[in-house]
Design an enzyme around this catalytic site. Structure first.
Site, PDB file in Angstrom:
ATOM      1  N   LEU A 168       0.842  -1.193   0.000  1.00  0.00           N
ATOM      2  CA  LEU A 168       0.000   0.000   0.000  1.00  0.00           C
ATOM      3  C   LEU A 168       0.883   1.251   0.000  1.00  0.00           C
ATOM      4  CD1 LEU A 168      -2.641   1.633   0.331  1.00  0.00           C
ATOM      5  CD2 LEU A 168      -2.554   1.110   2.776  1.00  0.00           C
ATOM      6  N   HIS A 184      -0.717   3.997  18.962  1.00  0.00           N
ATOM      7  CA  HIS A 184      -0.359   2.774  18.247  1.00  0.00           C
ATOM      8  C   HIS A 184      -0.690   2.935  16.758  1.00  0.00           C
ATOM      9  CE1 HIS A 184       0.719  -0.063  21.435  1.00  0.00           C
ATOM     10  NE2 HIS A 184       0.857  -0.978  20.511  1.00  0.00           N
ATOM     11  N   HIS A 239       6.485   1.747  14.959  1.00  0.00           N
ATOM     12  CA  HIS A 239       5.590   0.731  15.495  1.00  0.00           C
ATOM     13  C   HIS A 239       4.436   0.399  14.547  1.00  0.00           C
ATOM     14  CE1 HIS A 239       4.796  -2.076  18.608  1.00  0.00           C
ATOM     15  NE2 HIS A 239       3.699  -1.529  19.073  1.00  0.00           N
ATOM     16  N   SER A 295      -4.587   3.289  21.732  1.00  0.00           N
ATOM     17  CA  SER A 295      -5.092   2.805  20.451  1.00  0.00           C
ATOM     18  C   SER A 295      -5.642   3.967  19.637  1.00  0.00           C
ATOM     19  CB  SER A 295      -6.207   1.792  20.705  1.00  0.00           C
ATOM     20  OG  SER A 295      -6.916   1.528  19.515  1.00  0.00           O
TER      21      SER A 295
END
Length: 684
Positions: free
Chosen positions: A39, A208, A99, A259
């Site tokens: 991508l 994240h 990450h 998150s």
């Protein structure tokens, strides 16, 4: 008037994508999440700051990878030493991973990480190491007189705490000092040449990069990578993605329990909330509980979160006025983290433990449920992997059990040594100071509250040794991966982050003690007196992998590589998807032949020059490259272009560039480049 430049500054960016097919992606520990295309490209972004008068330098690298492994760090330092001697060293080079959970795995020397990465994958390791070194080379060769500015601000609507019940275990008096259960602050460092020429920026923000979930098979840099892309596209006007001199890094911080999936945990089957201490659903249990992002699908969520982060960075960049001045310094130690004595107070000393993972590690998180059920013999029949599995089932010693209490130990990694240790003992702790900015390079994922405690402790250490007013920022996923660092109180709850705090309940206290020591040495100008500590091992792992080998490939009857199997339509509008399928070949061939192979272009016909002009490459977030393996050595490649609003009308085509393996003699296989093109199509 150009102010006096305080430093020499260099920036560089280099590709570190590696193999985009057949290699498991690193992050969700899900062996079935294997790469199957691209991508967006992965980059290493390097920044060097040097004193104009003195000899000190600091290097900060943020790479679009899951985390920096010890293997990557040791190999990078080895290459830097052979190129530059003592200029770039273990103390003044920080390597940080963004990450992203959508990059190829297999670049680890500790055995645990082999299980979900199919071993040690040399092509991944090579591309990461070479990409990092190349980005540093580019920065080194482009040092200019420059100035640095720092700014900070709040990012809204981009994060939630994914373990709120653990966070609530922290003392109420401590929680009351903060308005949120995540750190919403972005810290931004802007770099400008003496002549006003813009060089780049580093942003640190705790989230994240898991907007792309574990059903994704396309290699990409996730939300923070999209933020880099937007900023670089804006500043490198008229250049293709990945080209141009302006470098924008969106680096990780204390993201352990943070998150980007802002709609929170929902049961996939019913749509009801599963925001409970066990993250579990009435039907289907924890496996059904998945957090959702703000978009309609993961691609859109990635863009929304990435754009939020980018827009805040843009605002902070434009308004940055607080100049960073002062000396550079760096401090580093290797520490045996399985044996640190921590003085909690005058009478009380505690210790860290040999590494171990608790039961909740296997459960995973609301961003990606666990897939660690490979102990059921998924690799039976291979004696090597059978021996690995037998060790996984080994019983921990009483000493390790007692040390980790109340963690129920699932994988007793600290006592497993075959064929090499399963987890690191020797860990890097490191601080680099650029004037009033102190960058804490931490070897893992600190939770929100752990990060707050660490920053506060280091700041007060600087204050009490005569360097008040330091801007202390945490750079996450640096140097060696040691999973999570939860607070002592969070550890007692034993959710995923606590189960993954591998050195036991006093891990955070140990790090606070160690980083205080580094800060004190920097403040007192005594970094030379720090003991270097025990050097980490470099295991002699050659090529140990379950990856299928690359063998000769075939095109279907009466076809050749690069032929079109399914053609584009004649006409498209904005917001539609142009799509073409080719006779393809394994993309790993290309990664092993060229470091920066571009798989595709979108080209527009120019009537003025009567020629095709490349308008997009495979680093564009508007294109998707899919590879699917068929039988008998055949495979297909599909290229999609998601045509954005505002695309100039005209005549376009999609092109594909690959390499196939051809048998030329009984045992000799060569790699042959080829290309293919769609028919032309109109955008109206």
């Amino acid at each position: 008037t150009a102010e006096e430049a305080k430093y020499l500054v260099g920036v560089g960016r280099a590709d570190c994508t590696g193999p985009v097919a057949q290699v498991p992606l690193m992050g969700y520990a899900n062996p079935s999440q294997v790469g199957g295309g691209l991508l967006s490209r992965l980059y290493s972004r390097a920044f060097i700051v040097a004193e104009r008068e003195g000899s000190e330098r600091v290097v900060f690298v943020s790479a679009d990878i899951g985390m920096v492994s010890q293997r990557v760090r040791l190999e990078v330092l080895k290459q830097l030493q052979s190129k530059y001697g003592e200029l770039y060293r273990r103390d003044n080079v920080i390597l940080s991973g963004t990450h992203t959970h959508s990059g190829p795995g297999g670049y680890f020397q500790y055995t645990l990480f082999w299980i979900t990465s199919k071993g040690l994958v040399q092509p991944t390791l090579r591309s990461i190491v070479n990409g990092i070194v190349k980005s540093i080379d580019i920065a080194h060769e482009n040092m200019k007189k420059g100035r640095l500015f720092i700014n900070r601000g709040t990012v809204e609507n981009s994060q939630i705490n994914r373990s709120p019940f653990s966070y609530l275990a922290n003392p109420e008096s401590e929680r009351n000092r903060y308005s949120s259960n995540t750190d919403k602050e972005m810290v931004l460092l802007k770099m400008v040449g003496e002549d006003g020429h813009e060089l780049g920026l580093i942003s640190w923000f705790a989230v994240h990069p898991v907007s792309m979930n574990n059903s994704n098979h396309l290699v990409n840099s996730d939300n923070v990578g999209y933020a880099s892309y937007l900023f670089e596209q804006e500043k490198n006007k008229g250049m293709l993605p990945g080209e141009g001199s302006f470098v924008a890094a969106f680096a990780s911080s204390n993201l352990g329990d943070v998150s980007p999936n802002t709609r929170g945990p929902l049961c996939a089957n019913t749509g009801q909330s599963c925001d409970n201490p066990q993250s579990t659903c009435p039907i289907g249990g924890a496996a059904m509980c998945m957090a959702k992002g703000p978009g309609n699908d993961m691609f859109e969520s990635t863009r929304i979160i990435g754009q939020n982060i980018y827009l805040k960075a843009k605002e902070l960049y434009e308004k940055a006025s607080q100049e960073v001045t002062g000396a550079l310094s760096s401090a580093h130690q290797w520490v045996n983290m399985s044996d640190v004595s921590v003085e909690l107070n005058a009478t009380h000393t505690v210790k860290t433990c040999k590494p171990a993972l608790g039961h909740s590690f296997a459960a995973g998180t609301i961003d990606g449920v666990g897939a660690f059920n490979f102990t059921q013999g998924s690799v039976e029949g291979d004696p090597f992997w059978d021996q690995i599995r037998d060790q996984l089932l080994g019983e921990p010693s009483n000493e390790t059990k007692a040390c980790h209490k109340p963690k129920p130990i699932l994988f007793n990694t600290g006592e497993m040594t075959w064929p090499h240790p399963w987890h690191p003992d020797i860990v890097d702790v490191q601080i680099a100071a650029i004037g009033s900015l102190a960058i804490l390079a931490v070897p893992g994922e600190f939770t929100t509250m752990s990060g707050r405690r660490l920053r506060e402790a280091v700041k007060s250490e600087f204050d009490s040794h005569g360097t008040p007013g330091m801007n202390v920022v945490i750079a996450g996923l640096c140097n060696v991966y040691t999973h999570y660092i939860a607070t002592y109180e969070e550890y007692q709850v034993q959710r995923y982050e606590a189960a993954s705090t591998i050195y036991g309940p006093h891990t955070l206290s140990a790090y606070i003690q160690l980083y205080r020591g580094l800060a004190k040495a920097i403040a007192l100008n005594a970094t030379q007196e720090l003991s270097p500590g025990p050097e980490p091992p470099l295991f002699n792992v050659k090529n140990l992998t379950l990856l299928p080998s690359l063998s000769a490939e075939n095109a279907p009857a009466n076809k050749t590589f690069g032929d079109v199997l399914e053609e584009v339509r004649r006409e498209y509008r904005e917001r539609e998807v142009a799509e073409v399928t080719f006779v393809g070949a394994n993309p790993r061939n290309s990664a092993e032949n060229a470091t920066e192979h571009n798989f595709l272009t979108v080209e527009r016909y120019s009537n003025i020059s009567s020629s095709w002009r490349v308008v997009l490459n495979d680093a564009s977030w508007d294109t998707r490259f899919y590879w699917s393996k068929g039988s008998r050595g055949q495979s297909n490649v599909t290229i999609e272009w998601h045509i954005p609003a505002g695309t100039e009308p005209g005549v376009y085509r999609l092109r594909y560039f690959g390499h196939y393996k051809k048998k030329v003699a009984f045992l000799r296989v060569i790699t042959v480049p080829f290309e293919g093109s769609s028919s032309e199509f109109h955008i109206t």
